[in-house]
Design a protein around this motif. Sequence first.
Motif, PDB file in Angstrom:
ATOM      1  N   ARG A   1       0.840  -1.204   0.000  1.00 19.08           N
ATOM      2  CA  ARG A   1       0.000   0.000   0.000  1.00 19.08           C
ATOM      3  C   ARG A   1       0.878   1.258   0.000  1.00 19.08           C
ATOM      4  NH1 ARG A   1      -2.537  -1.277   4.116  1.00 19.08           N
ATOM      5  NH2 ARG A   1      -4.190  -2.465   3.054  1.00 19.08           N
TER       6      ARG A   1
ATOM      7  N   GLU B   1      -2.580  -1.235  -5.778  1.00 21.88           N
ATOM      8  CA  GLU B   1      -4.021  -1.373  -5.625  1.00 21.88           C
ATOM      9  C   GLU B   1      -4.514  -2.786  -5.917  1.00 21.88           C
ATOM     10  OE1 GLU B   1      -6.165   1.731  -7.747  1.00 21.88           O
ATOM     11  OE2 GLU B   1      -4.361   2.959  -7.728  1.00 21.88           O
TER      12      GLU B   1
ATOM     13  N   PRO C   1      -7.894  -7.402  -5.527  1.00 23.23           N
ATOM     14  CA  PRO C   1      -7.577  -6.056  -5.040  1.00 23.23           C
ATOM     15  C   PRO C   1      -6.716  -6.171  -3.793  1.00 23.23           C
ATOM     16  CG  PRO C   1      -9.839  -6.623  -4.518  1.00 23.23           C
ATOM     17  CD  PRO C   1      -9.326  -7.719  -5.401  1.00 23.23           C
ATOM     18  N   LEU C   2      -5.939  -5.173  -3.536  1.00 26.31           N
ATOM     19  CA  LEU C   2      -5.066  -5.234  -2.361  1.00 26.31           C
ATOM     20  C   LEU C   2      -5.878  -5.461  -1.090  1.00 26.31           C
ATOM     21  CD1 LEU C   2      -2.163  -5.026  -1.343  1.00 26.31           C
ATOM     22  CD2 LEU C   2      -2.533  -2.565  -1.029  1.00 26.31           C
ATOM     23  N   SER C   3      -7.091  -4.922  -1.054  1.00 23.68           N
ATOM     24  CA  SER C   3      -7.941  -5.111   0.125  1.00 23.68           C
ATOM     25  C   SER C   3      -8.319  -6.570   0.335  1.00 23.68           C
ATOM     26  CB  SER C   3      -9.215  -4.272  -0.016  1.00 23.68           C
ATOM     27  OG  SER C   3      -9.943  -4.668  -1.181  1.00 23.68           O
TER      28      SER C   3
ATOM     29  N   GLY D   1       0.530   0.577  -9.774  1.00 25.71           N
ATOM     30  CA  GLY D   1      -0.674   0.164  -9.069  1.00 25.71           C
ATOM     31  C   GLY D   1      -0.808  -1.332  -8.918  1.00 25.71           C
ATOM     32  N   TRP D   2       0.074  -2.088  -9.542  1.00 29.94           N
ATOM     33  CA  TRP D   2       0.006  -3.545  -9.494  1.00 29.94           C
ATOM     34  C   TRP D   2       1.210  -4.126  -8.749  1.00 29.94           C
ATOM     35  CZ3 TRP D   2      -3.750  -6.906 -11.133  1.00 29.94           C
ATOM     36  CH2 TRP D   2      -4.790  -6.356 -11.895  1.00 29.94           C
TER      37      TRP D   2
END
Length: 484
Positions: A50, A55, A74-76, A131-132
Amino acid sequence: MSIGTVTADSAAGASSSGPTGGLDGHLAAVALPPRAERAERAEAAADRLRTAGVEAVAVTWVDNAGIARVKAVPLSGLVRAAQWGIGAAPCFDVFLADDAMTTSPVIGGPTGDLRLYPDVDRAVPLAAQPGWAWAPGDRHTQEGAPHPGCQRLFARRMAAAAAARGLGLKAGIEIEWVVALAGAPQDEPQYPTHGPAYGMHRLTDLSDYLRDVLRALGEQGLNVLQIHPEYSPGQFEVSLAPEDLVGAADTSVLVRHTIRAVSARYGLRVSFAPVVEAGTVGNGGHLHLSLWRDGQNLGRGGSGPHGLTAEAEGFLSGVLGAMPELLVLGCSSPAGYLRLVPSRWAGAYQCWGLENREAALRLVTGSTGERSATANAEIKCFDASANPYLAVGAVVATGLAGLDQRLALPPEFTGDPAAAAPGTVPRLPAGPAEALAAYEHSAVLREALGEPLYQAVLAVRRAEAEQYADATPEQLVAATRWRF
């Protein structure tokens, strides 16, 4: 039958626990850590990613056809993925390189499911894909048992088999690729540079591109040793520092993803296929390997040829003797045999020699003063169509078998084996059928892989051999050049 019917007990019973650590050997090395521990490690990884602006995370595995497949979260969702895995059908173990599907006695069909667990400790932000992040994955059953067809777990078992003998392994896989202008899949490659082989001309033409490849690899924490133009049009090579066995296979996957992403930013496409144009020198995937005990390189300080210890000589003799069957795992695509041509430094002959680039097994001692650190062996007959986890694991399995039998190397060969009298030096298989016949007679590989993985590999190789049995070299190359 479906892999959905394979339980942990039945999978373990598919192979004996012989000297190479079959499917029921070294299970501790591939068992899932407790769920709470996985969650804690994933939370730490998610915090790290993060901070780097990540993301989403791409979690990859490589199938038996040598194609990297992916599931992303997704990272979440990374912590949950580490706790419970990501659904991944077992049928991918019998996919062919063109996405057709075959079946095997154990794996195949529409039934069943697996869980793909990201190795969060290896997760890294992708420098060329903002973002990856990327992480390699291990596959387990829904009950949490190691999936008997997981290639990465196989490599981990082989590393554990070596460690059980007090042995450490360092490995590195050379990455060769051809870069071309973007186009349709059916288009012949058009090159962005036409400079001479190994020439500075090529580096000058693509200096920004190659700088960005180096920059991306460096930002991902990879230790690049060198990068240079290669022989064929548009061809380059990058070499990285040696790592542990599984780490080297992971890195080879990550490097290829990175090169492909950087190339896309420049309006280029890349091919890691064994041959990009019929009749030309192809892309190798040479494997370098060294054997260590108690911090000492067993490739030096011994009384064997060129300073090999008895353990290193036995190991390399086992590998050399198994070269025909190893091609099934290290030269996976039928197109690989178009690369495996004498007098092209592809290692087409079953022999060994000091710095002999025509031998399938090349002994590399390194320079005076650093040989205790750098001495290694290079397997030249492998290419990038191979699943790297299968390739490194299989080499270790055959090497440990040779070590256990205390084998000695045959006489060294110098020069080009193609110039020797007929029958003097064995030629490696010139096509898939001969290699498959050797594979089917290999008790060592059958035990090491375990029956489910052994049979799945066999099914894929047979299907692809039949698929291209009547193809011309040009047709075979056209069908495979943009798949790898």
